[in-house]
Motif scaffolding. Structure first.
Motif, PDB file in Angstrom:
ATOM      1  N   LYS A 111       0.821  -1.250  -0.006  1.00 44.93           N
ATOM      2  CA  LYS A 111       0.037  -0.198   0.033  1.00 44.93           C
ATOM      3  C   LYS A 111       0.913   1.259  -0.119  1.00 44.93           C
ATOM      4  O   LYS A 111       1.807   1.209   0.867  1.00 44.93           O
ATOM      5  CB  LYS A 111      -0.923   0.115   1.246  1.00 44.93           C
ATOM      6  N   GLY A 112       0.481   2.190  -0.830  1.00 46.10           N
ATOM      7  CA  GLY A 112       1.431   3.481  -0.866  1.00 46.10           C
ATOM      8  C   GLY A 112       2.150   3.604  -2.117  1.00 46.10           C
ATOM      9  O   GLY A 112       2.658   4.565  -2.387  1.00 46.10           O
ATOM     10  N   SER A 113       2.559   2.316  -2.877  1.00 46.23           N
ATOM     11  CA  SER A 113       2.880   2.237  -4.106  1.00 46.23           C
ATOM     12  C   SER A 113       2.414   2.908  -4.947  1.00 46.23           C
ATOM     13  O   SER A 113       1.093   3.286  -5.179  1.00 46.23           O
ATOM     14  CB  SER A 113       3.536   0.871  -4.365  1.00 46.23           C
ATOM     15  N   ARG A 114       3.038   3.631  -6.208  1.00 45.78           N
ATOM     16  CA  ARG A 114       2.486   4.599  -7.034  1.00 45.78           C
ATOM     17  C   ARG A 114       3.039   3.812  -8.293  1.00 45.78           C
ATOM     18  O   ARG A 114       4.132   3.612  -8.706  1.00 45.78           O
ATOM     19  CB  ARG A 114       2.810   5.849  -6.832  1.00 45.78           C
ATOM     20  N   PHE A 115       2.071   4.050  -9.425  1.00 44.39           N
ATOM     21  CA  PHE A 115       2.487   3.402 -10.651  1.00 44.39           C
ATOM     22  C   PHE A 115       2.075   4.362 -11.649  1.00 44.39           C
ATOM     23  O   PHE A 115       0.637   5.180 -12.004  1.00 44.39           O
ATOM     24  CB  PHE A 115       1.709   2.373 -11.080  1.00 44.39           C
ATOM     25  N   TRP A 116       2.810   5.163 -12.502  1.00 40.25           N
ATOM     26  CA  TRP A 116       2.527   6.105 -13.597  1.00 40.25           C
ATOM     27  C   TRP A 116       3.151   5.815 -14.928  1.00 40.25           C
ATOM     28  O   TRP A 116       4.218   5.041 -15.176  1.00 40.25           O
ATOM     29  CB  TRP A 116       2.793   7.479 -13.063  1.00 40.25           C
ATOM     30  N   VAL A 117       2.348   6.321 -15.962  1.00 41.25           N
ATOM     31  CA  VAL A 117       2.873   6.047 -17.283  1.00 41.25           C
ATOM     32  C   VAL A 117       4.057   7.271 -17.647  1.00 41.25           C
ATOM     33  O   VAL A 117       3.756   8.325 -17.357  1.00 41.25           O
ATOM     34  CB  VAL A 117       1.759   6.142 -18.219  1.00 41.25           C
ATOM     35  N   VAL A 118       5.169   6.480 -18.119  1.00 43.91           N
ATOM     36  CA  VAL A 118       6.085   7.434 -18.462  1.00 43.91           C
ATOM     37  C   VAL A 118       6.144   7.531 -20.017  1.00 43.91           C
ATOM     38  O   VAL A 118       6.264   6.503 -20.629  1.00 43.91           O
ATOM     39  CB  VAL A 118       7.639   6.991 -17.992  1.00 43.91           C
ATOM     40  N   ARG A 119       6.189   8.466 -20.810  1.00 43.22           N
ATOM     41  CA  ARG A 119       6.185   9.009 -22.081  1.00 43.22           C
ATOM     42  C   ARG A 119       7.125  10.225 -22.526  1.00 43.22           C
ATOM     43  O   ARG A 119       7.541  10.744 -21.563  1.00 43.22           O
ATOM     44  CB  ARG A 119       4.680   9.092 -22.729  1.00 43.22           C
ATOM     45  N   SER A 120       7.175  10.185 -23.739  1.00 39.97           N
ATOM     46  CA  SER A 120       8.229  11.268 -24.326  1.00 39.97           C
ATOM     47  C   SER A 120       7.392  12.514 -24.037  1.00 39.97           C
ATOM     48  O   SER A 120       6.314  12.676 -24.482  1.00 39.97           O
ATOM     49  CB  SER A 120       8.547  11.149 -25.686  1.00 39.97           C
ATOM     50  N   GLU A 121       8.057  13.607 -23.768  1.00 43.14           N
ATOM     51  CA  GLU A 121       7.477  14.996 -23.419  1.00 43.14           C
ATOM     52  C   GLU A 121       8.281  16.135 -24.186  1.00 43.14           C
ATOM     53  O   GLU A 121       9.806  16.087 -23.810  1.00 43.14           O
ATOM     54  CB  GLU A 121       7.381  15.297 -22.013  1.00 43.14           C
ATOM     55  N   ILE A 122       8.090  16.933 -25.226  1.00 42.10           N
ATOM     56  CA  ILE A 122       8.748  17.790 -25.642  1.00 42.10           C
ATOM     57  C   ILE A 122       8.269  19.265 -25.593  1.00 42.10           C
ATOM     58  O   ILE A 122       6.971  19.292 -25.705  1.00 42.10           O
ATOM     59  CB  ILE A 122       9.119  17.497 -27.293  1.00 42.10           C
ATOM     60  N   SER A 123       8.709  20.187 -24.953  1.00 43.09           N
ATOM     61  CA  SER A 123       8.399  21.533 -24.829  1.00 43.09           C
ATOM     62  C   SER A 123       9.416  22.486 -24.877  1.00 43.09           C
ATOM     63  O   SER A 123      10.550  22.139 -24.946  1.00 43.09           O
ATOM     64  CB  SER A 123       7.796  21.508 -23.511  1.00 43.09           C
ATOM     65  N   LEU A 124       8.814  23.779 -24.671  1.00 38.68           N
ATOM     66  CA  LEU A 124      10.016  24.906 -24.696  1.00 38.68           C
ATOM     67  C   LEU A 124      11.118  24.601 -23.469  1.00 38.68           C
ATOM     68  O   LEU A 124      12.007  25.023 -23.454  1.00 38.68           O
ATOM     69  CB  LEU A 124       9.386  26.380 -24.487  1.00 38.68           C
ATOM     70  N   SER A 125      10.580  24.014 -22.317  1.00 35.53           N
ATOM     71  CA  SER A 125      11.307  24.084 -21.290  1.00 35.53           C
ATOM     72  C   SER A 125      12.506  22.896 -21.350  1.00 35.53           C
ATOM     73  O   SER A 125      13.331  22.710 -20.648  1.00 35.53           O
ATOM     74  CB  SER A 125      10.758  23.825 -20.023  1.00 35.53           C
ATOM     75  N   GLY A 126      12.211  21.949 -22.413  1.00 34.58           N
ATOM     76  CA  GLY A 126      13.218  20.678 -22.781  1.00 34.58           C
ATOM     77  C   GLY A 126      12.531  19.511 -23.172  1.00 34.58           C
ATOM     78  O   GLY A 126      11.318  19.543 -23.363  1.00 34.58           O
ATOM     79  N   ALA A 127      13.208  18.232 -23.346  1.00 39.88           N
ATOM     80  CA  ALA A 127      12.686  17.152 -23.866  1.00 39.88           C
ATOM     81  C   ALA A 127      13.024  16.247 -22.841  1.00 39.88           C
ATOM     82  O   ALA A 127      13.919  16.034 -22.279  1.00 39.88           O
ATOM     83  CB  ALA A 127      13.290  16.793 -25.166  1.00 39.88           C
ATOM     84  N   LYS A 128      11.843  15.379 -22.444  1.00 41.03           N
ATOM     85  CA  LYS A 128      12.143  14.018 -21.620  1.00 41.03           C
ATOM     86  C   LYS A 128      11.539  12.911 -22.269  1.00 41.03           C
ATOM     87  O   LYS A 128      10.846  12.895 -22.905  1.00 41.03           O
ATOM     88  CB  LYS A 128      11.348  14.418 -20.272  1.00 41.03           C
ATOM     89  N   ASN A 129      12.583  11.744 -21.650  1.00 44.95           N
ATOM     90  CA  ASN A 129      11.994  10.439 -21.940  1.00 44.95           C
ATOM     91  C   ASN A 129      11.667  10.052 -23.422  1.00 44.95           C
ATOM     92  O   ASN A 129      10.850   9.716 -24.003  1.00 44.95           O
ATOM     93  CB  ASN A 129      10.936  10.130 -21.305  1.00 44.95           C
ATOM     94  N   LEU A 130      12.981  10.442 -24.228  1.00 47.33           N
ATOM     95  CA  LEU A 130      12.782  10.738 -25.657  1.00 47.33           C
ATOM     96  C   LEU A 130      13.017   9.129 -26.150  1.00 47.33           C
ATOM     97  O   LEU A 130      12.558   8.821 -27.332  1.00 47.33           O
ATOM     98  CB  LEU A 130      13.645  11.500 -26.488  1.00 47.33           C
ATOM     99  N   SER A 131      13.526   8.204 -25.240  1.00 44.27           N
ATOM    100  CA  SER A 131      13.784   6.850 -25.653  1.00 44.27           C
ATOM    101  C   SER A 131      12.396   6.061 -25.946  1.00 44.27           C
ATOM    102  O   SER A 131      12.429   5.012 -26.517  1.00 44.27           O
ATOM    103  CB  SER A 131      14.519   6.211 -24.494  1.00 44.27           C
ATOM    104  N   THR A 132      11.337   6.696 -25.131  1.00 48.86           N
ATOM    105  CA  THR A 132      10.088   5.907 -25.370  1.00 48.86           C
ATOM    106  C   THR A 132       9.640   5.944 -26.772  1.00 48.86           C
ATOM    107  O   THR A 132       8.623   5.350 -26.954  1.00 48.86           O
ATOM    108  CB  THR A 132       9.189   6.612 -24.353  1.00 48.86           C
ATOM    109  N   LEU A 133      10.043   7.089 -27.676  1.00 53.05           N
ATOM    110  CA  LEU A 133       9.701   6.994 -29.142  1.00 53.05           C
ATOM    111  C   LEU A 133       9.981   5.792 -29.701  1.00 53.05           C
ATOM    112  O   LEU A 133       9.162   5.298 -30.901  1.00 53.05           O
ATOM    113  CB  LEU A 133      10.318   8.335 -29.590  1.00 53.05           C
ATOM    114  N   ILE A 134      10.970   5.007 -29.367  1.00 50.63           N
ATOM    115  CA  ILE A 134      11.336   3.908 -29.817  1.00 50.63           C
ATOM    116  C   ILE A 134      11.055   2.658 -29.084  1.00 50.63           C
ATOM    117  O   ILE A 134      10.518   1.713 -29.544  1.00 50.63           O
ATOM    118  CB  ILE A 134      13.008   3.894 -30.071  1.00 50.63           C
ATOM    119  N   SER A 135      11.171   2.649 -27.607  1.00 54.23           N
ATOM    120  CA  SER A 135      11.075   1.422 -27.150  1.00 54.23           C
ATOM    121  C   SER A 135       9.588   1.258 -26.507  1.00 54.23           C
ATOM    122  O   SER A 135       9.100   0.369 -26.148  1.00 54.23           O
ATOM    123  CB  SER A 135      11.939   1.451 -25.816  1.00 54.23           C
TER     124      SER A 135
END
Length: 889
Positions: free
Chosen positions: A701-725
């Motif tokens: 109990k208390g564990s959290r699960f969330w979806v990680v996907r690529s994010e591209i915005s003016l402040s930067g880019a995150k998780n670009l590897s998910t575009l392929i994997s």
């Protein structure tokens, strides 16, 4: 000579009148009769005043009554004032028709948008028609321009009152349920000039339809309403578009109409507030406008008035009104469904809905006349009810792959039905497909029948060669299902006709259908059960340490709906089989591709080509035997020796996820998505297979699960590897008791657990460019972030809640100062322009700066949720403060 007396004639007088005298007498009587007839049956001449004498010809134009010639035009004279006087001679037998209120009018060919009249005059010529009236005998008349309305005998006279005449004219028809029952006889402006009085009549045979509570409304012309939902056109019929029209309702419970009762004539049915009110329940209202129409065979019979959401039933409740002319169709067997746009390779339907929105279609039952009215219905997203007299068949499938609504059902290539609906079973474990089999082919379905998919192209490769099985183009595009009977079925030899409601299983192919559960036999040696059929064929080898110890003898579907692989073990290797023996699939190869490279796993070339099964003796084996006593065939050796444990995540929407997505804990892969299903509440249930060594850490109990996907915005880019994997599920472990069901999150938590520190509140006049996740700086080092912004209690300002990371909480003192770090400052002077910005991140995302004065004694550390004033401007001196703040304090 003496006369002889016997020859002398004797003259005597007769006592009777001679018959000759009767001839003059008869002639006199005839003359008197003729004189009497001439006097009593003398033709009468009348003077009829016309505006002009066009198409009237002396001694040729006739006067008619009910098609009978009763007179002839004898003379035409110019009137001294205006127009012409037509002198006609009316035959004596028709002179009784000549009264003060008798009317004459000229009948000639006339064509208009509403009617074509007088076609017979094209050959016979124009004539004058006579309509007898009341009053004293008369010979002077003024002709009417148009044919007067003839009110039938015993017709019901009614008075209508309207704000305006609109398209209502003399002769405008009155309808009841699309049947003309009367006409408008007179249209006059009220004496006050505020209303229009309309006199109408209803034919005697329809007079009982008009009740005291009847409502009349205008159905004339074309009404158009243009809104954001599209263009709403209302047209009752082509006749009413051209000539206008009036219709009315007739409540059964209302008393009969009073003589010459006055009714209000409404502009339309909506204004009359008349109609049957019904309630429709929908699961969703995608592309369904609030004023959506309800159509019956393409004709509008009603309209949705309002749509509201009921949180208790989680359904949309639509209130609708049905035209009273069709209210008797809304009975227990009535069906409603949403007509949606269908755009695919197999069909294109309702493209206009993209502009106007979807609409609701309606169909009544065959015996609606004998059924009770019904006012509440649950409507489906499309027409899913069965065709009349068709055979309903239910199929159970493991998944919906290859299934589509409306897909054809075939038998030896002949279309015998279609798929009506695809839903989940009550336990949400399987897919249920409802089929409709045409009545004339229902004899083909019996208790031994089997069904299999026809969609796609089957490609098989082995050492023996390559086999390609291609289905018809329609099945490749739309999918389809085939009926398979092991023995030929004819109408004469039908003995086991399908009559029960027992569902059939849907096989993936014809080959699997032939190996159906009804064809199972006693095992020759061993049976292995698996969820999916392994990539093996009959004769594929069975290995022990890469030594062939047996072969596959059969492939079948087990009674539990799992796939059964039967194997024969060579007698000399029987000692390898015990309760601790495990079996796994070594067929084909596995590919795992990512940014780190491509990993290919295969056993051998023979296993790659023909497939195979491996066995091993494992003393620690616990889940290798099913509850039914058969061995379990695992997908891999790792699954056999260390089977994963499962947890369930509940999502409202899992559109990014698919089977095979990985689950990671601190960057380490600890599991993967094995199944996506719908529960009874239409939530997405994501099943995660977690490696046993990580299960106890994750399932808390208390564990959290969330979806990680690529994010591209003016402040930067995150998780670009998910575009392929592909996307993956990130895990943050909890500290509670054991739990295996969690609520999944679509996005990462605003604050990670290890970053939760000191929460404080900044009071400001407005939020400025600060937003959630905007950074908090000290000496241009991020020490925290904004977690919330809100109005204060009296809405006189805003409160910005910030979180200071645990390692920096000691920096916040009671006299600390905060000011915006967002955007930039431009200082223009004589020496030039100066542009100041804390950082590019703060320029884009906004942010907050803080510092503590160094000219005062060190103040106590701030408490949680303390309030500070957010300065609107800052002083350059604040950037020079160098107060030492040790962590120990």
């Amino acid at each position: 000579m003496q006369d002889n007396p016997s020859t002398t004639p004797i003259v005597t007088k007769s006592k009777y009148i001679s018959p000759v005298w009767f001839l003059p007498f008869i002639a006199t009587l005839l003359a008197l009769w003729i004189l009497f007839q001439n006097i009593t049956h003398k033709n009468m001449r009348v003077n009829i005043h016309f505006t002009n004498a066009g198409s009237i010809i002396v001694d040729k134009t006739k006067v008619r009554y009910k098609g009978v010639i009763v007179g002839t035009v004898k003379k035409i004279e110019l009137d001294e004032v205006d127009g012409v006087n037509v002198i006609a001679e009316i035959e004596s037998h028709a002179t009784f028709l000549l009264r003060d209120k008798s009317k004459f009018w000229l009948v000639s060919p006339k064509a208009s948008l509403t009617s074509i009249t007088g076609l017979d005059t094209l050959f016979s010529g124009s004539y004058i028609n006579l309509l007898p009236g009341e009053g004293e005998e008369a010979t002077e008349f003024i002709a009417t321009r148009e044919q007067p309305i003839t009110i039938p005998d015993k017709a019901l006279l009614i008075n209508l009152k309207s704000d305006n005449a609109a398209s209502i004219n003399i002769g405008t028809p009155i309808f009841f349920k699309k049947i003309q029952v009367g006409e408008i006889a007179r249209v006059r402006l009220d004496k006050t000039g505020q209303f229009v009085n309309i006199q109408a009549f209803i034919e005697s045979k329809y007079g009982h339809l008009v009740k005291q509570q009847s409502k009349f409304w205008n159905i004339s012309g074309l009404n158009a309403n243009i809104s954001r939902t599209g263009i709403d056109l209302k047209l009752d019929s082509l006749t009413t578009l051209i000539a206008g029209g009036v219709t009315f309702s007739s409540p059964d419970s209302s008393p009969a109409s009073l003589e010459k009762q006055q009714y209000q004539l409404y502009n339309d049915i909506d204004a009359s507030e008349e109609g049957l009110s019904i309630t429709l329940k929908l699961t969703n209202t995608n592309n369904l406008p609030e004023r959506a129409g309800i159509l019956f065979k393409g004709h509008g019979i009603g309209r949705i008035d309002t749509i509201n959401y009921d949180s208790k039933s989680q359904l949309f409740i639509a209130k609708a009104t049905i035209n009273p002319a069709f209210s008797n169709l809304i009975t227990e067997s009535a069906r409603f469904w949403i007509e949606k746009t269908s755009f695919s390779f197999s069909k294109i339907d309702n493209l206009s809905n993209l502009i106007t929105g979807d609409y609701i279609s309606f169909s009544h039952g065959d015996n609606y006349q004998k059924e009770q009215l019904r006012t509440e219905f649950v409507i489906k997203t499309e027409q899913s009810f069965l065709e009349d007299n068709s055979l309903s068949v239910e199929l159970i499938a493991d998944n919906a792959n290859g299934l589509t609504d409306g897909a054809p059902i075939s038998y030896k290539g002949l279309n015998i039905g279609k798929v009506n609906a695809i839903t989940l079973t009550e336990d949400s474990k399987n897919i249920k497909a409802t089929l409709s089999i045409n009545e004339k082919f229902s004899y083909l379905v019996n208790k031994n029948s089997k069904f299999h998919l026809l969609s796609g192209i089957n490609f098989k490769a082995s050492l023996k060669g390559i086999e390609v099985d291609s289905k018809p183009l329609q099945n490749i595009i739309q999918g389809g299902i085939a009926l398979y009977n092991e023995s030929p079925i004819t109408k004469k030899n039908v003995q086991t006709l399908y009559q029960s409601k027992r569902p059939f299983y849907l096989y993936a192919s014809k080959e699997m259908a032939k190996l159906g559960k009804d064809a199972f036999a006693e095992p020759l040696n061993l049976k292995l059960l698996s969820k999916n059929l392994p990539s093996v064929s009959i004769g594929s080898p069975v290995y022990y340490h890469k030594l062939q110890v047996g072969e596959v003898s059969d492939l079948r579907l087990h009674n539990s709906s799992l796939m059964q692989t039967s194997i024969n073990i060579n007698p000399k290797f029987k000692h390898l089989i015990s309760k601790q023996t495990i079996f796994w699939n070594v067929s084909g190869f596995e590919i795992d591709a990512g940014l780190s490279g491509i990993k290919v796993n295969t056993e051998s070339l023979l296993a790659l080509a023909t497939g195979g099964i491996a066995l091993e003796f494992s003393p620690s084996a616990t889940a290798n035997i099913t509850s039914e006593g058969q061995y379990r065939l695992f997908d891999s050796y790792q699954q056999a020796t260390q089977p994963p444990k499962q947890i369930t995540l509940i999502y409202d929407d899992a559109s990014d996820l698919k089977v095979g997505n990985k689950a990671k804990l601190k960057g380490l892969e600890v599991g993967k998505v094995s199944q996506l299903t719908l529960n009874q509440n239409n939530k997405i249930m994501v099943t995660l297979d977690i490696a046993p060594e990580y299960f106890d850490k994750v399932a808390k109990k208390g564990s959290r699960f969330w979806v990680v996907r690529s994010e591209i915005s003016l402040s930067g880019a995150k998780n670009l590897s998910t575009l392929i994997s592909g996307v993956f599920i990130n895990i943050q472990t909890g500290n509670g008791d054991k739990n295996i069901e969690f609520k999944g999150e679509r996005n990462a938590p605003i604050l990670a657990q290890h970053k939760t520190g000191l929460s404080i509140i900044l009071a400001a006049n407005n939020a400025g460019s600060t937003d959630t996740a905007s950074p908090v700086y000290h000496r241009q080092i991020q020490i925290g972030e904004v977690t919330e912004k809100r109005l204060n209690d009296d809405a006189s300002g805003v409160e910005i809640v910030i979180n200071i990371y645990p390692e920096y909480t000691h920096l916040i003192r009671a006299n600390s100062i905060f000011w915006p770090a967002s955007g930039f400052n431009l200082d223009i002077g004589i020496t030039g322009a100066s542009l100041k910005s804390t950082s590019l991140t703060s320029l884009i995302k906004g942010g907050i700066n803080m510092s503590t004065p160094d000219d005062e004694a060190l103040q106590p550390q701030s408490q949680s949720f303390s309030t500070f004033k957010l300065k609107s401007e800052f002083d350059d001196d604040w950037l020079q403060w160098k107060l030492k703040i040790p962590k120990s304090n």
